[in-house]
Each structure stands twice: as structure tokens, then as C-alpha cells.
Design an enzyme around this catalytic site. Structure first.
Site, PDB file in Angstrom:
ATOM      1  N   SER A 186      26.310  52.450  30.578  1.00  0.00           N
ATOM      2  CA  SER A 186      27.354  53.128  29.816  1.00  0.00           C
ATOM      3  C   SER A 186      27.176  54.635  29.930  1.00  0.00           C
ATOM      4  O   SER A 186      26.046  55.139  29.921  1.00  0.00           O
ATOM      5  CB  SER A 186      27.278  52.711  28.341  1.00  0.00           C
TER       6      SER A 186
ATOM      7  N   TYR B 240      64.968  32.670  59.739  1.00  0.00           N
ATOM      8  CA  TYR B 240      64.199  33.845  59.338  1.00  0.00           C
ATOM      9  C   TYR B 240      65.066  34.804  58.536  1.00  0.00           C
ATOM     10  O   TYR B 240      66.252  34.990  58.813  1.00  0.00           O
ATOM     11  CB  TYR B 240      63.645  34.571  60.574  1.00  0.00           C
TER      12      TYR B 240
ATOM     13  N   GLU C 203      32.627  40.825  35.395  1.00  0.00           N
ATOM     14  CA  GLU C 203      33.895  41.152  34.727  1.00  0.00           C
ATOM     15  C   GLU C 203      34.982  41.508  35.738  1.00  0.00           C
ATOM     16  O   GLU C 203      36.146  41.095  35.585  1.00  0.00           O
ATOM     17  CB  GLU C 203      33.672  42.302  33.747  1.00  0.00           C
TER      18      GLU C 203
END
Length: 460
Positions: free
Chosen positions: A276, A316, A289
Site C-alpha cells: 500500500s 459476409y 484480484e
């Protein structure tokens, strides 16, 4: 003038050039585009559509273009729109007018479908290899922790004792399915679309089978309309990638919890943690995370592809240009996450004593007590209720089931005998679950052996 500009009387606006150009991202397909063009040129010569010397010039020119791109000597042109037209312009600048013969009997529509299929096949092989490395790491870790007891959870509440090895093997099954899905997806990507032209094939006597052999495709597209408009294989790959990210994200959530002071089951290596800027004591599981967060990118990639395709008429449409950035992002994200997740798990410190202490708390042996009473002839529903009342009694007393006296047990269940203490011992609770797929050490060792065989099959 554009390579397609014969019927136009004015140049496209610069904004249009920038808007529709894909060279900023499809440039990564250059190897596949050149490989496909070399195979196409050789086939044209083999079929007598162009001369052998012309094909040889084209092949040499393409090899030179590849060498220049690899060496960083090429500056791609936005005006040329995409990698296909850039390569063709670079080729023609080297070999002259003969380079203009390369595009005979093909369209950018079947050309781009070819490039993407080759790209997806190669990336599937790489991701399966990464999954194989992760699976091997998890199996090695499981082998080292066959006897490491920990609580198993439901609703994030302690439920029954298991082992860390048994817990890890659950993720082995997930990632094994992921590798198997990719293997299956590769089979459907392994179809050559070249020869379909823009949508209706061509009048030239092509030999798609020869091109398939040259490029390592197992099959040739059976319908020219489908060949140029199909992106199912890209959707299927991205769906498989999304599931990989689901499994990584679930595992990361547990790593984040386990590394917290509240659990303290593990400690992540400093190399895979951050601090931190304000709080000096912090050690944050940022890698886990971020991996958890990046799962949303791949889910979004899948939705983008599905939404892009859902309203398209055959064949296409320019919308399909939007497939590439999405596909590339899914590939890049999954590979990055797998690359960093494996060493993060391999280096984390396991706190066996914390896991064992947690397994001894929370009455994780209550089910074994109910099973014991059932073995004494008490109907299971009654045994379940008796065990529940004993747990409540312990909560009031601030004690565990193991700390109760035999007399206290018999106040609730007269059938209880001295052997109850052996049955509700946490180690015994684990060892007794020898069923296939269970946490008992012998069952886990057998599961590890089966899993190693599975990895050798689905990741090779």
C-alpha cells in the site's frame, strides 16, 4: 487507387479510410496471411491457373515480405485497409505485375476466414499447453498435501473436513474440462474455407484439398456461403476462454480469502503481492484480484461476438471485422492470466496448522456423528436432529463435540458408545470417506493418478 476501386470515380474520404481500416489490429495475422497466400499460389500453379515460374516469383516475394515484417522493416498502410491488402501491395512492389495474379480465385472473405482459423488453432494449442502446465503444478501441489486437513465449505460456512489435495483436485477437474473443450473446439476450427471466394466459390478449377494439406487442415468447408460467414469457432473459443476465466476467478476468490488474516490459510510470495502507498503493513493479493477482474473482459468479448453475429444475413458483412479485436483480447487476457496464475500458486506458502485448526472448529464432524447414530440403528432424520441438538448444547457450553463426556452424549442419544470419539476425530472423518472422488488419502492418490493421465490426453 484502392485494389477494389475500379468502379469508383472518387477516393474514399480520409475519415472512412480511418474508420474502416483494421490494419492497426489485424496486422498480427501477417504470418497466417502469408502462409495461406503461399499455399494458394502453389495450388494455382499446380492447377495450371498461373505459370510455375509466376508462382515461384510470388512465393519468393511473399517470403521476402515475411522476412521484412519480422525484421521490423515494414510500415503498414492505413489506406490499404487490412493485412491482406497490405501484404498484396508489398508483394506487388517487389515482384511487379505478377503479384497481382495472387488474388486469382479468392476473396478477402475466404482469406480472412482462413487467417482467423489458423490463428485460433495455434492459440488453442498454446493455451492448452499453459493449462497443462497449470494442471501439473496443481497435481504436484495436491500430491504434497494429501494429508493436509482443511475445512470444506458450503455457503462459505464450515461444512465438513476435507484435505487441501482434495480441494485442489476440484480445480484440476475444472481446468481439465477447459482443455478438453478447447481440444473439441479446435476440431471445428480445423476446416479450410479458402476456395469459397466471396460467397459462391469460383469458376477456376481449384484443389482445396491440396491447400488443406499444405496448411495442415483436417477438412474442407462444405458450403461456400457458410465458409465465409461462419464465426462459430471464434464464439466457441471465446466461450471456452470465458469458462477458463470463471475457473481462474473462483480460484482467485479463494486465494484472496485464504490469504486474509481472518483465514490465514496461505501466504502469497512477495513476488506475487503488492503493498500500500499509505499503509506500510499491507500485503495485497493484487495478482489474484486482477485476474478475478479480468474475467469480465473475456465475458464481454463473448457477448460482443454473439451480438455482432446475431442479426447478420448471409454471407459476409463488414460487421464481421469486429470479430478480431474481441477475439485477440480474449486470447491475450487468458494467456496473461494463466502465465502469472501458475507461479503464484506454485510459490504460495501453505499454513497447514491454520487449516487443521479451522477444520477442527465449526463442528465439521457433526455429519459423522449423525452417520454414527444411524449406524447404531437410529433413523437418519432422527440422528440428524439429535446431532443438531448436541451441537446446540456445545454452543451453549462453549465446547466442541470431542470435549463432551460419554454421559453427556447419552443424555441425548443413549445408543452412543465409547467408539464415538474415534468416529468424530477429524482425521478419521477424512480417512473414512474412501468413495470415488472423496477426500480420503488413498482415494485422493488414485484421483491424482487418473488426473495425470487425463492431462496427458487433453493437453498434448
Amino acid at each position: 487507387m484502392k485494389l477494389w476501386g475500379g468502379r469508383f470515380q472518387k477516393n474514399t474520404d480520409e475519415l472512412v479510410d480511418d474508420f474502416q481500416s483494421s490494419i492497426s489490429f489485424d496486422r498480427r495475422l501477417y504470418r497466417y496471411d502469408i502462409r495461406g497466400s503461399i499455399a494458394h499460389a502453389r495450388m494455382l500453379a499446380r492447377q495450371g491457373i498461373i505459370g510455375n515460374e509466376e508462382a515461384a516469383q510470388i512465393v519468393r516475394g511473399l517470403e521476402d515480405v515475411l522476412a521484412d515484417i519480422e525484421a521490423g522493416r515494414v510500415e503498414f498502410s492505413v489506406a490499404a485497409e487490412d493485412i491482406h491488402m497490405n501484404v498484396e501491395q508489398l508483394l506487388t512492389a517487389r515482384v511487379g505485375p505478377v503479384g497481382k495474379k495472387l488474388h486469382t480465385a479468392r476473396s478477402r472473405n475466404d482469406q480472412v476466414a482462413l487467417d482467423i482459423r489458423m490463428y485460433v488453432k495455434d492459440e488453442i494449442d498454446q493455451i492448452r499447453r499453459l493449462l497443462g502446465e497449470l494442471l501439473t503444478t496443481l497435481l504436484d501441489l495436491a500430491e504434497a498435501h494429501v494429508d493436509t486437513v482443511m475445512p470444506g465449505y458450503t455457503h462459505l460456512q464450515r461444512a465438513q473436513p476435507v484435505t487441501l489435495a482434495h480441494h485442489l483436485l476440484a480445480y484440476v477437474q475444472m481446468f481439465g474440462r477447459d482443455a478438453d473443450r478447447l481440444r473439441d473446439c479446435r476440431r471445428r476450427a480445423d476446416v479450410l474455407p479458402l476456395g469459397a471466394g466471396a460467397l459462391a466459390g469460383t469458376t477456376f478449377p481449384l484443389d482445396p484439398g491440396f491447400v488443406a494439406d499444405q496448411l495442415g487442415f483436417a477438412a474442407v468447408a462444405q458450403n461456400s456461403l457458410d465458409a465465409v460467414s461462419d464465426r462459430d469457432f471464434a464464439v466457441e473459443f471465446t466461450a471456452a476462454a470465458a469458462l477458463i476465466m470463471v475457473h481462474l476467478s473462483r480460484f482467485c476468490e479463494e486465494i484472496i480469502l485464504w490469504s486474509s488474516a481472518e483465514f490465514a490459510f496461505i501466504e502469497l510470495d512477495d513476488a506475487y503481492s503488492t503493498g500500500s502507498s499509505m499503509m506500510p503493513q499491507k500485503k495485497n493479493p493484487d495478482v489474484a484480484e486482477l485476474t478475478r477482474g479480468k474475467s469480465g473482459r473475456v465475458f464481454g468479448d463473448l457477448i460482443t461476438l454473439l451480438t455482432m453475429l446475431k442479426g447478420l444475413p448471409l454471407a459476409y458483412n463488414k460487421d464481421m471485422q469486429e470479430d478480431k479485436e474481441t477475439l485477440f483480447d480474449a486470447v491475450d487476457t487468458v494467456k496473461k492470466c494463466l502465465l502469472i496464475f501458475r507461479p503464484m500458486v506454485a510459490t504460495m506458502k501453505i499454513r497447514r496448522e491454520k487449516m487443521a485448526a479451522a477444520a477442527r472448529g465449526g463442528f465439521t464432524n457433526a455429519t459423522d456423528l449423525a452417520d454414527y447414530l444411524t449406524g447404531q440403528g437410529v433413523p437418519f432424520r432422527e440422528a440428524h436432529a439429535l446431532a443438531g441438538r448436541l451441537v446446540y448444547y456445545c454452543l451453549e457450553q462453549g465446547r466442541s463435540l470431542e470435549e463432551l463426556t460419554l454421559e453427556e452424549f447419552r443424555q441425548f442419544a443413549p445408543a452412543v458408545a465409547e467408539d464415538v470419539y474415534r468416529v468424530i476425530d477429524i482425521r478419521h472423518c477424512v480417512d473414512a470417506r474412501r468413495v470415488l472422488g472423496g477426500p480420503a488419502p488413498q482415494a485422493v492418490r488414485e484421483a491424482i493418478d487418473r488426473a495425470r493421465a487425463m492431462v496427458a490426453q487433453v493437453c498434448r
